[in-house]
Each structure stands twice: as structure tokens, then as C-alpha cells.
Scaffold this motif. Structure first.
Motif, short mmCIF file in Angstrom:
data_model
loop_
_atom_site.label_atom_id
_atom_site.label_comp_id
_atom_site.label_asym_id
_atom_site.label_seq_id
_atom_site.Cartn_x
_atom_site.Cartn_y
_atom_site.Cartn_z
N ALA A 235 55.63 114.73 121.15
CA ALA A 235 56.39 115.59 122.06
C ALA A 235 56.23 117.06 121.68
O ALA A 235 56.03 117.93 122.54
CB ALA A 235 57.86 115.20 122.06
N ILE A 236 56.29 117.34 120.38
CA ILE A 236 56.17 118.72 119.92
C ILE A 236 54.74 119.23 120.10
O ILE A 236 54.51 120.39 120.48
CB ILE A 236 56.65 118.83 118.47
N ALA A 237 53.77 118.37 119.86
CA ALA A 237 52.38 118.76 120.09
C ALA A 237 52.13 119.07 121.56
O ALA A 237 51.44 120.04 121.91
CB ALA A 237 51.44 117.65 119.62
N LEU A 238 52.73 118.27 122.43
CA LEU A 238 52.59 118.50 123.86
C LEU A 238 53.28 119.79 124.27
O LEU A 238 52.79 120.54 125.12
CB LEU A 238 53.15 117.31 124.63
N TYR A 239 54.42 120.08 123.65
CA TYR A 239 55.12 121.33 123.94
C TYR A 239 54.25 122.54 123.57
O TYR A 239 54.15 123.50 124.33
CB TYR A 239 56.45 121.38 123.18
N ALA A 240 53.63 122.47 122.41
CA ALA A 240 52.76 123.57 121.99
C ALA A 240 51.62 123.77 122.99
O ALA A 240 51.29 124.90 123.36
CB ALA A 240 52.22 123.30 120.60
N ARG A 241 51.01 122.68 123.44
CA ARG A 241 49.92 122.78 124.40
C ARG A 241 50.43 123.29 125.75
O ARG A 241 49.74 124.06 126.44
CB ARG A 241 49.22 121.43 124.56
N ASP A 344 76.51 119.49 119.70
CA ASP A 344 75.67 120.44 120.41
C ASP A 344 74.95 121.27 119.36
O ASP A 344 75.43 122.33 118.96
CB ASP A 344 76.55 121.31 121.32
N ILE A 345 73.81 120.79 118.89
CA ILE A 345 73.20 121.38 117.70
C ILE A 345 71.84 121.98 118.03
O ILE A 345 71.21 121.63 119.04
CB ILE A 345 73.07 120.34 116.56
N SER A 346 71.40 122.89 117.18
CA SER A 346 70.04 123.39 117.29
C SER A 346 69.43 123.47 115.90
O SER A 346 70.11 123.79 114.92
CB SER A 346 69.99 124.75 117.97
N VAL A 347 68.15 123.15 115.82
CA VAL A 347 67.38 123.28 114.59
C VAL A 347 66.01 123.84 114.98
O VAL A 347 65.62 123.78 116.15
CB VAL A 347 67.20 121.93 113.85
N PRO A 348 65.27 124.41 114.03
CA PRO A 348 63.92 124.87 114.37
C PRO A 348 63.10 123.74 115.00
O PRO A 348 63.17 122.58 114.56
CB PRO A 348 63.35 125.29 113.01
N ILE A 349 62.33 124.07 116.02
CA ILE A 349 61.63 123.05 116.80
C ILE A 349 60.76 122.16 115.93
O ILE A 349 60.73 120.94 116.09
CB ILE A 349 60.81 123.72 117.91
N THR A 350 60.06 122.76 115.00
CA THR A 350 59.16 121.97 114.17
C THR A 350 59.90 121.06 113.19
O THR A 350 59.28 120.21 112.54
CB THR A 350 58.22 122.89 113.37
N GLY A 351 61.22 121.24 113.07
CA GLY A 351 62.01 120.38 112.19
C GLY A 351 62.77 119.29 112.90
O GLY A 351 63.54 118.54 112.26
N ILE A 352 62.59 119.15 114.20
CA ILE A 352 63.38 118.19 114.97
C ILE A 352 63.11 116.75 114.53
O ILE A 352 64.04 115.95 114.39
CB ILE A 352 63.12 118.37 116.48
N ALA A 353 61.86 116.39 114.34
CA ALA A 353 61.55 115.01 113.94
C ALA A 353 62.23 114.67 112.62
O ALA A 353 62.83 113.60 112.46
CB ALA A 353 60.04 114.82 113.83
N ASP A 380 63.78 124.68 123.31
CA ASP A 380 64.47 125.74 122.56
C ASP A 380 65.22 125.19 121.35
O ASP A 380 66.08 125.86 120.78
CB ASP A 380 65.40 126.55 123.47
N GLY A 381 64.90 123.94 120.97
CA GLY A 381 65.46 123.39 119.73
C GLY A 381 66.88 122.90 119.81
O GLY A 381 67.50 122.60 118.78
N ASN A 382 67.43 122.77 121.01
CA ASN A 382 68.84 122.40 121.22
C ASN A 382 68.93 120.92 121.65
O ASN A 382 68.43 120.56 122.71
CB ASN A 382 69.44 123.32 122.27
N LEU A 383 69.58 120.11 120.81
CA LEU A 383 69.78 118.70 121.14
C LEU A 383 71.27 118.40 121.29
O LEU A 383 72.11 118.92 120.54
CB LEU A 383 69.22 117.80 120.03
N HIS A 384 71.59 117.56 122.24
CA HIS A 384 72.94 117.00 122.36
C HIS A 384 72.88 115.64 121.66
O HIS A 384 72.43 114.64 122.23
CB HIS A 384 73.35 116.91 123.82
N TYR A 385 73.31 115.65 120.42
CA TYR A 385 73.18 114.49 119.55
C TYR A 385 74.52 113.74 119.58
O TYR A 385 75.43 114.03 118.81
CB TYR A 385 72.84 114.95 118.13
N ASN A 386 74.63 112.82 120.51
CA ASN A 386 75.90 112.15 120.77
C ASN A 386 75.92 110.75 120.15
O ASN A 386 74.98 109.98 120.34
CB ASN A 386 76.15 112.08 122.28
#
Length: 462
Positions: A235-241, A344-353, A380-386
Motif C-alpha cells: 500500500a505504501i509503495a503504491l502511494y509513493a508511485r 484517532d492517531i497519526s504516525v509517519p507514513i513509512t512507520g504505519i506497518a 497523510d498518516g492518519n488512522l482511525h484505529y478502533n
């Protein structure tokens, strides 16, 4: 006559008898949208213009009465709900709905704080312009509340948070003064940018009564796709492309878990055209006709590189809307399945996995029966981690565990919903001492008596 009667009489003299609600008439204003927080206000006052707001605030300041500003009451952190003391006054801006001015050439719109987001977007659309704030509650959320919470939504990837769209503000200060800086300017470096004090501070430093917002051109073409991916790394690789292939036209890059789509299918009767553990909902918009070709090329690349296992590209507006309906139904389906502890959290995109792996491991130790509904704005690195299927006794442990992992990844425990009263204790636990000190100094400087939305964002004293 009760001690409160003189203040109620004053508020009625300012706004009219019908605009001051008491008793059962206050019910809709005294509970938050999620039905988590229940207050008991002294009254609800509904001013019709900025001068009335200022007079009401001054009257409350004179009597030492706390005020809770309220817009559409659609917040997710209890920031607009009073306490149960029976002494606080809700100042509801739902009568202040005027759209004062639209400038399609300068691409600005001036509106009152009580205007509903969808109404403002429609007015901009009539001029072939777009107010690029898009969220599930746009049919009831009001402009003042969106500014007060620095609302996010699905278009942040392209257009930024609400803060980046605010050019000017009109604000009633805690002593009743009116600060009017309704400037239709893209550039204004004359002194401190005072509007920033009131954006994202959840009505704790003043009450926004009107705003000048930046508009953008209305995209003529739209490309929407739902894509199954084998893992988060893909998913992140596809986002970069996608940033390379689609560039500035990329407006939304949403992550949805397969578990979330299962909830939507079970409780909302909506079936996704693709299934996987992780699915991406991608949208781009442009005034240029070559958008679809760029989207098709991106999908071809995704399959060639193994970043996608299945996918559909909407062939019509109706199909695009149907794909988005899957995304917008996640919260309602979650509620029908029993609700969840929301993060309602955010982390750097490359650290999501890594975040997802670590948070999952920690929660399986804290609450083995937990189930997850994870979705949000991957771009934008924002996940709703419910977290679902958790006992009330374990809720605090789950909340702290998730936030501890967020902190370890240098993230934020409130990406777009605000602290309100729901997260204020966790912010107090995790924020540094300099953050505490500066926050308190700003609050004390603007609201020395602590009468504007007390207990929200800034922890109560002692």
C-alpha cells in the motif's frame, strides 16, 4: 427567584426569550454525537449575530459563569458538551448561518460560524468553486466547529487541514471584545497571525463567529478506484508511485481493513467489489482531461509490481459514489456491531506497518478477545484505529496501550478529532513539561478566569 435568574433575564434581554432554552428544550445540546458525554447546562443561548454573542459572553464574564461554545454538535471528543454542574451556559451558533460574500475570482468565501458545511460547499459550487473540506458529517457540521477543531477529512492529502483554508476570522474573546480580522488576503505578515490562536483550540480561547475561507477550482474530472493490496508495505509503495504518476491531482488515499468491509456488508448490506485483508480507496480530481489515463497507468503499474491483487476503476459518478459509500458506512456499521474504543492517531507514513504490528501485538496481550476496525487516511498518516469487543474494565488499558505505541513512533494521539474532554487526560500523561507550561500560559493569558470551555484541551487545575 433563583441565583441564576438575573443572568437568564439578561441573556433573554440580549437575544430574546425564544433564544434562551431551559429544561427539556436543552436535551439535544447537552449530549455529544457519540452519546458518551452527558451534561446539565444552566441554559442554552442561541444568539443571532456577533454583537449578541459578545454581549452574552460579557454578561457571563461579569457573573463568573462558564461558557461552552457549540456548533453542529458533531464532534467526536466531547469538546462541545457541558459538565453536569448545572451552571454552564451553552452558546450555540446554529442561528448564525449567513453566507456573507463569495468572490469567485479571488476564490474566497465569507460565512458565519453557524453555516452548515454542505450549504457552504453548495454555494461555492454554484460559482464553480470548491471548499475542499470533506467528511461524513458535512450535512450537519458547522463552519465554526470545523475551525475550532481544525477538522481533517478525506481531502487533507491534497488541500491540507482546515487551518490551511482559513484566511481571516471574527472572534469573540473571553471578556466579550470582538476581534475582527475578516481579511480576504493570501498574504498578510503584519504582526502576529492571531487567527492561529483560535484554530484547533476547540473554543477554549474564544468563540469564532465568522470566517473567510479559501476556495479552489472545481475539478471537472474524477477518477476513483478500490484496490485490494497484499500488505501494508505494498500500500505504501503504491502511494509513493501514485504521487509520481498522478501528482497534485491525488486527493484521497484511504486505507480500509477487510474486517471493516465485513462489518459494512453485515450491518449495512453493502458489498465491496473486491475483498482482501487491506483495501485502498483512491481518488484523484483535475480540470485536465488526461486524468483517467493517468489513473489507468497507475493501476497497471500496481498489478505489474505486485502491489495490487484485485481492483476496480469507477466507470461513472454513480459507481464512484458507491465506492465512497463503503468508506462512509464504516462508522455506522461499527456502531451497529456494538461500538468500539476509538483512536484517532497519526504516525509517519513509512512507520504505519510497524505501528500496526506493534499495536496489534500489545493489544492481544492486554485484551486477547479484541477485534479491530482500522481505516483512515493512509496518505497523510492518519488512522482511525478502533478496538472492538473490549470490556469496560479493559478500556483504559487498551486506550493507554495504543497511545503508548503511538508515542513510541513519534506520532499524535489526536490527528483530526481534537482532544476535547475525551483525550485530555491522555494528552496530559504524554505531553512534555514545556508543552504543559506553554499551553497553560496561553490559556491563562487569554482566559485568566478559565470561563471559556473549561476542562477541554487544557487540563483542569489541581
Amino acid at each position: 427567584m433563583s441565583d441564576e435568574a438575573p443572568l437568564l433575564d439578561t441573556l433573554r434581554s440580549i437575544c430574546g426569550d425564544a433564544a434562551v432554552l431551559t429544561g427539556g428544550d436543552m436535551a439535544a445540546y447537552a449530549t455529544d454525537w457519540r452519546d458518551m458525554f452527558h451534561g446539565k447546562p444552566l441554559c442554552v443561548v442561541r444568539p443571532a449575530e456577533t454583537a449578541e454573542v459578545a454581549q452574552c459572553v460579557a454578561a457571563c464574564a461579569e457573573t463568573g459563569t462558564a461558557i461552552v461554545p457549540q456548533g453542529g454538535n458533531t464532534g467526536l471528543a466531547g469538546g462541545a458538551t457541558p459538565d453536569d454542574s448545572g451552571t454552564q451556559v451553552i452558546v450555540a451558533l446554529d442561528r448564525m448561518t449567513a453566507i456573507r460574500r463569495i468572490d469567485p475570482v479571488g476564490m474566497t468565501i465569507e460565512v458565519e460560524a453557524g453555516a452548515i458545511l454542505q450549504t457552504v460547499k453548495d454555494a461555492a459550487g454554484d460559482e464553480n468553486r470548491l471548499l475542499p473540506i470533506s467528511l461524513a458529517a458535512e450535512g450537519s457540521a458547522r463552519i465554526g466547529g470545523l475551525i475550532a477543531t481544525n477538522a481533517g477529512g478525506v481531502d487533507v492529502l491534497r488541500y491540507g487541514m482546515t487551518r490551511g483554508l482559513v484566511l481571516g476570522l471574527e472572534v469573540v474573546l473571553p471578556d466579550g471584545q470582538i476581534l475582527s480580522r475578516l481579511r480576504h488576503l493570501r498574504k498578510d505578515n503584519a504582526g502576529y497571525d492571531l487567527k492561529q490562536l483560535f484554530i484547533g483550540t476547540e473554543g477554549t480561547l474564544g468563540i469564532v463567529t465568522a470566517a473567510v475561507l479559501r476556495l479552489v477550482p472545481q475539478p471537472r474530472h474524477r477518477a476513483t478506484a478500490l484496490i485490494a493490496v497484499p500488505d501494508i508495505a505494498s500500500a505504501i509503495a503504491l502511494y509513493a508511485r501514485a504521487q509520481d504518476e498522478v501528482g497534485e491531482a491525488l486527493s484521497a488515499f484511504e486505507l480500509i481493513s477487510g474486517a471493516g468491509l465485513d462489518l459494512v456488508a453485515e450491518h449495512m448490506g453493502q458489498t465491496a467489489p473486491v475483498t482482501a485483508d487491506w483495501v485502498l480507496l483512491i481518488e484523484a480530481g483535475s480540470s485536465l482531461p488526461s486524468l483517467r489515463e493517468a489513473a489507468e497507468k497507475l493501476l497497471e503499474t500496481a498489478f505489474e509490481e505486485g502491489w495490487a491483487t484485485d481492483g476496480v476503476l469507477a466507470e461513472s459518478e454513480a459507481q464512484a459514489d458507491a465506492l465512497w459509500q463503503l468508506r462512509e458506512s464504516l462508522t455506522e456499521a461499527e456502531g451497529k456491531a456494538g461500538g468500539a474504543i476509538k483512536h484517532d492517531i497519526s504516525v509517519p507514513i513509512t512507520g504505519i506497518a510497524a505501528f500496526l504490528q506493534e499495536a496489534g501485538n500489545m493489544l492481544r496481550a492486554v485484551a486477547p478477545e479484541a477485534k479491530f476496525n482500522v481505516f483512515g487516511h493512509l496518505g497523510d498518516g492518519n488512522l482511525h484505529y478502533n478496538v472492538m469487543n473490549v470490556t469496560r474494565e479493559d478500556a483504559a488499558k487498551v486506550n493507554a496501550a495504543v497511545h503508548d505505541v503511538v508515542a513510541a513512533h513519534h506520532g499524535s494521539i489526536s490527528a483530526e478529532h481534537g482532544l476535547g474532554q475525551y483525550r485530555v487526560a491522555e494528552w496530559a500523561r504524554l505531553a512534555s513539561q514545556p508543552e504543559h507550561d506553554l499551553t497553560r500560559r496561553i490559556k491563562d493569558a487569554l482566559d485568566p478566569d478559565g470561563l471559556i470551555n473549561p476542562g477541554k484541551v487544557v487540563p483542569k487545575r489541581g
